[in-house]
Write a protein that holds these residues in place. Sequence first.
Motif, PDB file in Angstrom:
ATOM      1  N   ARG A   1      38.431  24.961  38.741  1.00 50.91           N
ATOM      2  CA  ARG A   1      39.110  26.493  38.306  1.00 50.91           C
ATOM      3  C   ARG A   1      39.473  27.700  39.108  1.00 50.91           C
ATOM      4  O   ARG A   1      40.020  28.468  38.869  1.00 50.91           O
ATOM      5  N   TYR A   2      38.376  27.842  40.396  1.00 47.00           N
ATOM      6  CA  TYR A   2      38.726  29.022  41.319  1.00 47.00           C
ATOM      7  C   TYR A   2      39.209  28.765  42.451  1.00 47.00           C
ATOM      8  O   TYR A   2      39.242  27.846  42.561  1.00 47.00           O
TER       9      TYR A   2
ATOM     10  N   ARG B   1      42.916  26.643  47.666  1.00 46.96           N
ATOM     11  CA  ARG B   1      43.442  27.294  45.958  1.00 46.96           C
ATOM     12  C   ARG B   1      42.517  26.131  45.116  1.00 46.96           C
ATOM     13  O   ARG B   1      42.367  24.912  44.958  1.00 46.96           O
ATOM     14  N   SER B   2      42.999  26.702  43.716  1.00 47.08           N
ATOM     15  CA  SER B   2      42.324  26.023  42.928  1.00 47.08           C
ATOM     16  C   SER B   2      43.808  24.842  42.279  1.00 47.08           C
ATOM     17  O   SER B   2      43.205  24.093  41.947  1.00 47.08           O
TER      18      SER B   2
ATOM     19  N   ASN C   1      38.318  34.153  40.928  1.00 50.97           N
ATOM     20  CA  ASN C   1      38.825  33.358  40.041  1.00 50.97           C
ATOM     21  C   ASN C   1      40.343  34.079  40.077  1.00 50.97           C
ATOM     22  O   ASN C   1      41.149  34.737  40.550  1.00 50.97           O
ATOM     23  N   SER C   2      40.549  32.560  39.898  1.00 52.28           N
ATOM     24  CA  SER C   2      41.959  32.082  40.210  1.00 52.28           C
ATOM     25  C   SER C   2      42.952  33.594  39.073  1.00 52.28           C
ATOM     26  O   SER C   2      44.359  32.672  39.665  1.00 52.28           O
ATOM     27  N   LEU C   3      42.833  33.327  38.305  1.00 52.78           N
ATOM     28  CA  LEU C   3      43.875  33.903  37.114  1.00 52.78           C
ATOM     29  C   LEU C   3      44.147  35.375  38.047  1.00 52.78           C
ATOM     30  O   LEU C   3      44.804  36.526  37.261  1.00 52.78           O
ATOM     31  N   ARG C   4      42.918  36.037  38.943  1.00 53.16           N
ATOM     32  CA  ARG C   4      43.769  37.529  39.632  1.00 53.16           C
ATOM     33  C   ARG C   4      44.482  37.251  40.731  1.00 53.16           C
ATOM     34  O   ARG C   4      44.538  36.229  40.957  1.00 53.16           O
ATOM     35  N   VAL C   5      45.604  37.561  40.391  1.00 55.10           N
ATOM     36  CA  VAL C   5      46.619  37.959  41.369  1.00 55.10           C
ATOM     37  C   VAL C   5      46.506  38.724  42.216  1.00 55.10           C
ATOM     38  O   VAL C   5      46.249  40.029  42.388  1.00 55.10           O
TER      39      VAL C   5
END
Length: 125
Positions: free
Chosen positions: A30-31, A51-52, A98-102
Amino acid sequence: VQLQASGGGSVQSGGSLTLSCVASGLAVSRYHMGWFRQAPGKEREYVAILRSGGRTHLTDSVKGRFTISRDDAKNTVYLQMNSLKPEDTAVYYCVSRNSLRVGYVFSNRGSYDYWGRGTLVTVSS
């Protein structure tokens, strides 16, 4: 969160090593996971990212020789290094984001949330 890198050592030019990075406190699936390195007297530089979603990228100097991969069951990221050269000598660091950060530049040191302690790779000619 802890990133524990291992697998460094001393090899001769042309040899191979596989670095491992065991993560705790986060799921590598997830990261975005990556590797940086720092050679003696030089700045820390980007090496590779996984990448995740599974896409990878490697810096030009290691393309065709290094491979980044992961084992989700072991929560571990690997850097397979083949055809090693003396210029690959460095301390290698495992990193995660953290993959949610863009909105980031993957080759920028400041883009990563967590850093592991390095593992030393020495390649002799």
